[in-house]
Scaffold this active site. Structure first.
Site, short mmCIF file in Angstrom:
data_model
loop_
_atom_site.label_atom_id
_atom_site.label_comp_id
_atom_site.label_asym_id
_atom_site.label_seq_id
_atom_site.Cartn_x
_atom_site.Cartn_y
_atom_site.Cartn_z
N GLY A 188 5.85 -2.33 -4.57
CA GLY A 188 6.51 -1.16 -5.37
C GLY A 188 5.75 -0.73 -6.46
N VAL A 192 7.80 -2.36 -12.25
CA VAL A 192 8.77 -3.33 -11.73
C VAL A 192 7.94 -4.61 -11.39
CG1 VAL A 192 10.62 -3.89 -10.03
CG2 VAL A 192 10.50 -1.49 -11.01
N GLY A 193 6.89 -4.04 -10.90
CA GLY A 193 5.91 -5.56 -10.57
C GLY A 193 5.98 -6.45 -11.80
N GLU A 210 1.84 -5.87 -4.59
CA GLU A 210 1.26 -4.62 -3.86
C GLU A 210 1.62 -3.44 -4.47
OE1 GLU A 210 -0.97 -4.59 -1.47
OE2 GLU A 210 -1.06 -6.81 -1.08
N CYS A 244 1.02 5.15 -1.10
CA CYS A 244 0.45 4.45 -2.10
C CYS A 244 -1.14 4.70 -2.24
CB CYS A 244 0.81 2.79 -2.22
SG CYS A 244 0.17 2.03 -0.61
P1 NAD Z 1 11.44 1.10 -5.13
O1 NAD Z 1 12.17 1.99 -6.14
O2 NAD Z 1 11.99 1.12 -3.65
O3 NAD Z 1 11.38 -0.26 -5.51
C1 NAD Z 1 10.74 -1.10 -4.88
C2 NAD Z 1 11.77 -2.58 -4.82
O4 NAD Z 1 11.98 -3.16 -5.90
C3 NAD Z 1 12.80 -2.12 -4.11
O5 NAD Z 1 13.22 -3.09 -3.48
C4 NAD Z 1 13.93 -2.31 -5.38
O6 NAD Z 1 14.99 -2.61 -5.04
C5 NAD Z 1 13.32 -3.22 -6.27
N1 NAD Z 1 13.54 -2.74 -7.66
C6 NAD Z 1 13.52 -1.67 -8.36
N2 NAD Z 1 13.50 -1.80 -9.55
C7 NAD Z 1 13.99 -3.16 -9.96
C8 NAD Z 1 14.16 -3.57 -11.17
N3 NAD Z 1 14.29 -3.04 -12.23
N4 NAD Z 1 14.21 -4.82 -11.06
C9 NAD Z 1 14.10 -5.73 -9.70
N5 NAD Z 1 13.86 -4.96 -8.52
C10 NAD Z 1 13.66 -3.63 -8.71
O7 NAD Z 1 9.88 1.57 -4.86
P2 NAD Z 1 9.16 2.22 -5.98
O8 NAD Z 1 8.90 1.55 -7.06
O9 NAD Z 1 9.38 3.70 -6.30
O10 NAD Z 1 7.85 2.42 -4.83
C11 NAD Z 1 6.85 3.28 -5.14
C12 NAD Z 1 5.61 2.57 -5.65
O11 NAD Z 1 5.30 1.45 -4.74
C13 NAD Z 1 4.39 3.42 -6.04
O12 NAD Z 1 3.80 2.95 -7.17
C14 NAD Z 1 3.42 3.00 -4.65
O13 NAD Z 1 2.19 3.49 -4.97
C15 NAD Z 1 3.71 1.70 -4.45
N6 NAD Z 1 3.56 1.15 -3.29
C16 NAD Z 1 2.58 0.34 -2.95
C17 NAD Z 1 2.06 -0.03 -1.68
C18 NAD Z 1 1.10 -0.98 -1.48
O14 NAD Z 1 0.93 -1.49 -0.61
N7 NAD Z 1 0.17 -1.38 -2.81
C19 NAD Z 1 2.86 0.44 -0.63
C20 NAD Z 1 3.89 1.40 -0.85
C21 NAD Z 1 4.30 1.59 -2.18
#
Ligand code: NAD
Length: 489
Positions: A188, A192-193, A210, A244
């Site tokens: 994600g 959030v990471g 990731e 991503c």
């Molecule tokens: P998202 O909003 O679905 O969040 C990902 C996960 O985090 C979800 O399961 C969600 O429930 C959880 N989450 C969200 N907010 C949270 C919080 N405050 N506390 C705890 N958990 C929380 O996805 P996103 O972040 O919008 O995803 C998009 C991002 O992911 C982009 O930056 C993209 O580049 C990255 N991404 C990376 C890869 C990779 O392989 N490196 C693959 C796909 C997406």
């Protein structure tokens, strides 16, 4: 006990039965997952159509084939991956067994993102199963149809005590993160990471992150622009830019900008027709919040291609932006949508400096016929991956570790890397209780002579693989024992 606590407890109990340590069990679960993918194609494709307007063939191409390949690889190579891995010995350990034994970590939490919700959630699961772990799977709530189907199907095909699915949004994920896991695998955003890593740190739980960020794309003027732009158009607009590793923005010299725009325009028409809105291969933005966010990023720039929108459908046509500077809003965050800014640079050196003044990207793309330019990018920049003259395809190579560096993530996966990432690589040294004389050099009193022998025994590496005749080894061991007996006692 909260419901999330119960789920984790149940997964831990299942793990403690020891059944996931058996290789035939792991292989059976992997085969069940493969069966799920092939038997339930229609349910999976329906859910993805509802979430992101993905076409059925697109779903196969971008999510399912990769998963099938990873399962096939894990099934065929598991015995080799899980076997003890002998290491080089020193003279001191020549008669010992010295090896690495991969062992399961325990219970892994997998938190997936919504853009390729099957690929990014099940791919870590394949590694978790192969490595013998239990896993709690948390798909993204934003791809809600997929999340529901995943919950239903995984419990039908897999050992549901060992691999439970938890659905829900931020509160549910946060509650899960309070529990103790043995590894957290998160896909994600970087924002959030950081929260995930903070939560994991409370239990000293290791993490794989990731993440994303802006992946730059430099087009050199010494380049076949028609081919370069074709590959870039594909990499950018697939899944409506919500990839991503999509090229986030283009860097090129002003002298080729008009040709670049022209070629991209041609390719958009070729791939998605004159009206991408009615083209089954062109997707939609995940929700209205992201639609509004993207609209905000367009402001202040010139739209030279596309720019058509329909909020009711979360539709944004493939769009190219010019008049963009480093300070523009669109350059402050990952775009994650079908907007492609072009930023003029004076040449390779300025492009490299532009990249190096920003966070380390997940992927870095260079298009050039000049090998020197490619080499210069390789030696003067850093990124999760570097691709020359193509986009995205490194994702498909199981032998390449997939992951970021710095702000784009930590840890990596795919193929054996996922297995290793979700295993503990345990160091093992099995000695016999004889040949005690060899140990004299380490016992006090520490004399200069003993030290001399210790240097010889410790610093001389012995690669057994190179020793064709085992007899030589035996002779050496006997000789070593004799020397120690004779001179060190
Ligand atoms: P998202 O909003 O679905 O969040 C990902 C996960 O985090 C979800 O399961 C969600 O429930 C959880 N989450 C969200 N907010 C949270 C919080 N405050 N506390 C705890 N958990 C929380 O996805 P996103 O972040 O919008 O995803 C998009 C991002 O992911 C982009 O930056 C993209 O580049 C990255 N991404 C990376 C890869 C990779 O392989 N490196 C693959 C796909 C997406």
């Amino acid at each position: 006990m909260s419901s999330k606590q119960q789920v984790v407890e149940q997964a831990r109990k299942a793990f403690q039965t020891g059944r996931s340590k058996e290789l035939p069990y792991r292989i059976q679960q992997l085969k069940n997952l493969r069966r799920l993918i092939s038997e339930r194609q229609a349910d999976i494709a329906d859910a993805l159509r509802n979430d992101l307007y993905k076409s059925e063939n697109g779903t196969q191409l971008y999510e399912m084939i990769g998963l099938e390949g990873e399962i096939n690889l894990a099934v065929s190579r598991l015995a080799e991956w899980a076997a003890p891995r002998p290491v080089e010995k020193s003279l001191l350990t020549i008669s010992d067994e010295v090896f690495i034994q991969p062992e399961p970590l325990g219970v892994v939490l997998i938190i997936g993102a919504w853009n390729y919700p099957w690929a990014v959630t099940l791919q870590p699961l394949i590694g978790a199963i192969a490595a013998g772990n239990a896993a709690v799977v948390k798909p993204s709530e934003l791809s809600s149809h997929t999340s529901k189907v995943m919950e239903e199907l995984l419990s039908q095909y897999l050992d549901k005590e060992m691999y439970p699915v938890v659905t829900g949004g931020v509160p549910e994920t946060q509650e899960l993160l309070q529990q103790r896991f043995d590894h957290v695998f998160y896909t994600g955003s970087s924002t959030v990471g950081k929260l995930v890593m903070e939560a994991a740190a409370r239990h000293l739980t290791p993490v794989t992150l990731e993440l994303g960020g802006k992946s730059p794309c430099y087009i050199d003027k010494d380049c076949d622009l028609a081919i370069a732009c074709r590959r870039i158009t594909w990499g950018k607009y697939v899944n409506c830019g919500q990839t991503c590793i999509a090229p986030d923005y283009i860097l090129c010299e002003p002298s080729i900008q008009a040709r670049v725009i022209d070629e991209i325009t041609k390719c958009i028409k070729e791939f998605y027709t004159d009206d991408p809105k009615t083209c089954p291969d062109y997707g939609r933005i995940i929700n209205q919040r992201h639609f509004q966010r993207l609209m905000g990023l367009v402001e202040g720039n010139s739209v030279v291609v596309g720019g058509d929108t329909d909020e009711s459908q979360c539709y944004i046509s493939p769009t190219v932006l010019t008049g963009v500077t480093a300070d523009s809003k669109v350059m402050q965050e990952e775009i994650f949508g079908p907007l492609l800014p072009i930023i003029p640079v004076s040449g390779t050196q300025e492009a490299i400096s532009f990249v190096n003044h920003r966070e380390k990207p997940l992927a870095l793309y260079v298009f050039s016929s000049n090998k020197k330019v490619i080499k210069q990018f390789m030696s003067e920049t850093s990124s999760g991956a570097l691709l020359a003259n193509d986009c995205l395809v490194h994702y498909t190579v199981s032998d390449l570790p997939f992951g970021g560096v710095g702000n784009s993530g930590m840890g990596c996966y795919h193929g054996k890397y996922t297995f290793d990432q979700l295993s503990h690589l345990r160091s093992c040294l099995i000695k016999r209780l004889n040949m005690e004389a060899v140990n004299q050099m380490r016992y006090p009193p520490h004399t200069a002579k003993k030290l001399q022998w210790a240097r010889l025994f410790l610093l001389r590496q012995v690669n057994l693989a190179r020793w064709r005749q085992m007899a030589k080894v035996a002779v050496l061991a006997v000789l070593a024992a004799f020397v120690v007996q004779r001179f060190l006692r």
